[in-house]
Write a protein that holds these residues in place. Structure first.
Motif, PDB file in Angstrom:
ATOM      1  N   SER A  41     -62.069  30.640  63.069  1.00 31.40           N
ATOM      2  CA  SER A  41     -61.997  29.319  62.434  1.00 31.40           C
ATOM      3  C   SER A  41     -63.163  29.102  61.475  1.00 31.40           C
ATOM      4  O   SER A  41     -62.973  28.635  60.351  1.00 31.40           O
ATOM      5  CB  SER A  41     -61.990  28.216  63.503  1.00 31.40           C
ATOM      6  N   VAL A  45     -63.147  28.817  57.208  1.00 29.06           N
ATOM      7  CA  VAL A  45     -63.713  27.710  56.429  1.00 29.06           C
ATOM      8  C   VAL A  45     -64.780  28.227  55.470  1.00 29.06           C
ATOM      9  O   VAL A  45     -64.871  27.787  54.326  1.00 29.06           O
ATOM     10  CB  VAL A  45     -64.294  26.623  57.361  1.00 29.06           C
ATOM     11  N   TYR A  64     -65.768  20.071  52.483  1.00 27.95           N
ATOM     12  CA  TYR A  64     -66.182  20.811  53.681  1.00 27.95           C
ATOM     13  C   TYR A  64     -67.537  20.331  54.201  1.00 27.95           C
ATOM     14  O   TYR A  64     -68.039  20.868  55.187  1.00 27.95           O
ATOM     15  CB  TYR A  64     -66.240  22.310  53.378  1.00 27.95           C
ATOM     16  N   LYS A 186     -69.081  21.465  64.547  1.00 24.98           N
ATOM     17  CA  LYS A 186     -67.744  20.927  64.841  1.00 24.98           C
ATOM     18  C   LYS A 186     -67.768  19.402  64.819  1.00 24.98           C
ATOM     19  O   LYS A 186     -68.681  18.767  65.344  1.00 24.98           O
ATOM     20  CB  LYS A 186     -67.269  21.421  66.209  1.00 24.98           C
ATOM     21  N   ASN A 190     -62.673  20.062  63.861  1.00 29.35           N
ATOM     22  CA  ASN A 190     -62.772  20.914  62.678  1.00 29.35           C
ATOM     23  C   ASN A 190     -64.229  21.298  62.443  1.00 29.35           C
ATOM     24  O   ASN A 190     -65.137  20.581  62.868  1.00 29.35           O
ATOM     25  CB  ASN A 190     -62.220  20.195  61.445  1.00 29.35           C
ATOM     26  N   TYR A 192     -67.400  21.917  59.918  1.00 25.00           N
ATOM     27  CA  TYR A 192     -67.892  21.465  58.622  1.00 25.00           C
ATOM     28  C   TYR A 192     -69.282  22.041  58.348  1.00 25.00           C
ATOM     29  O   TYR A 192     -70.046  22.338  59.275  1.00 25.00           O
ATOM     30  CB  TYR A 192     -67.979  19.937  58.589  1.00 25.00           C
TER      31      TYR A 192
END
Length: 203
Positions: A41, A45, A64, A186, A190, A192
């Motif tokens: 993950s 990103v 992001y 996190k 998600n 970042y």
């Protein structure tokens, strides 16, 4: 009557087989989803971040940024709390209004690094094509200079990626190596960006 019974058995068997196939398909899809790791993950990103930087799509780049904390930008491997930390909306506004920001201090002279965002990106973020980096790693350092690397002290619980070039001109014997590290946190399921760290040989 016998033929009707045989047909019923065949139909029941077919329905049961279809149900079993559906269950097997769902199980395989679930297992496939389970194989997506935290590392996968974050690396996904990170690649999207690099693509946005390469394309100079700064609106996409800021998508992001950590929504609550923004991103800290460090021009060298040693992270200082005086280094610029900025939210996505302020980053875009600074680009739009051509603000000159203070990012830290130049190695050697100690003078303040005062640059607009785009020149800073060209010099201290995407100064090389890190999408095609010579080496890449996750939660491990590649570039190693003579300055203190304190990433794990500043962000002890967080994960990062590194993109590295060993050098660009043979006459410098590797002293022109360059790294880009992206640190992630996190937030609402998600990952970042919370830090973008450039590293290189320092005097």
């Amino acid at each position: 009557m016998r033929y009707l019974l045989i047909i019923a058995v065949i139909l029941f068997s077919g329905c049961n087989q279809t149900k079993q196939n559906d269950q097997a398909g769902n199980k395989n899809a679930f297992n496939k989803a389970q194989k997506i790791t935290q590392k996968d993950s974050i690396q996904k990103v990170a690649v999207l971040v690099l693509k946005a930087l390469k394309a100079k799509d700064y609106s996409r780049f800021t998508s992001y940024f950590h929504p609550a904390e923004g991103v800290r930008f460090s021009p060298y491997g040693f992270i200082d709390f005086t280094h610029k930390q900025i939210l996505a909306k302020d980053f875009l506004e600074a680009i739009d209004k051509h603000w000159i920001l203070t990012w830290g201090h130049f190695d050697g002279s100690g003078e303040a690094i005062k640059l607009r965002i785009k020149p800073y990106i060209d010099r201290y973020i995407y100064n090389a094509d890190y999408l095609a980096a010579e080496k890449k790693d996750y939660d491990s350092f590649i570039g190693n200079g003579n300055s203190i690397n304190n990433l794990k002290e500043i962000y002890p619980q967080l994960h990062f990626t590194e993109y590295y070039f060993s050098g660009f001109d043979q006459k410098y014997n590797g002293l022109d190596w360059s790294s880009l590290r992206l640190v992630f946190k996190k937030y609402q399921n998600n990952y970042y960006l919370v830090a973008v760290i450039h590293d290189q040989w320092t005097a």
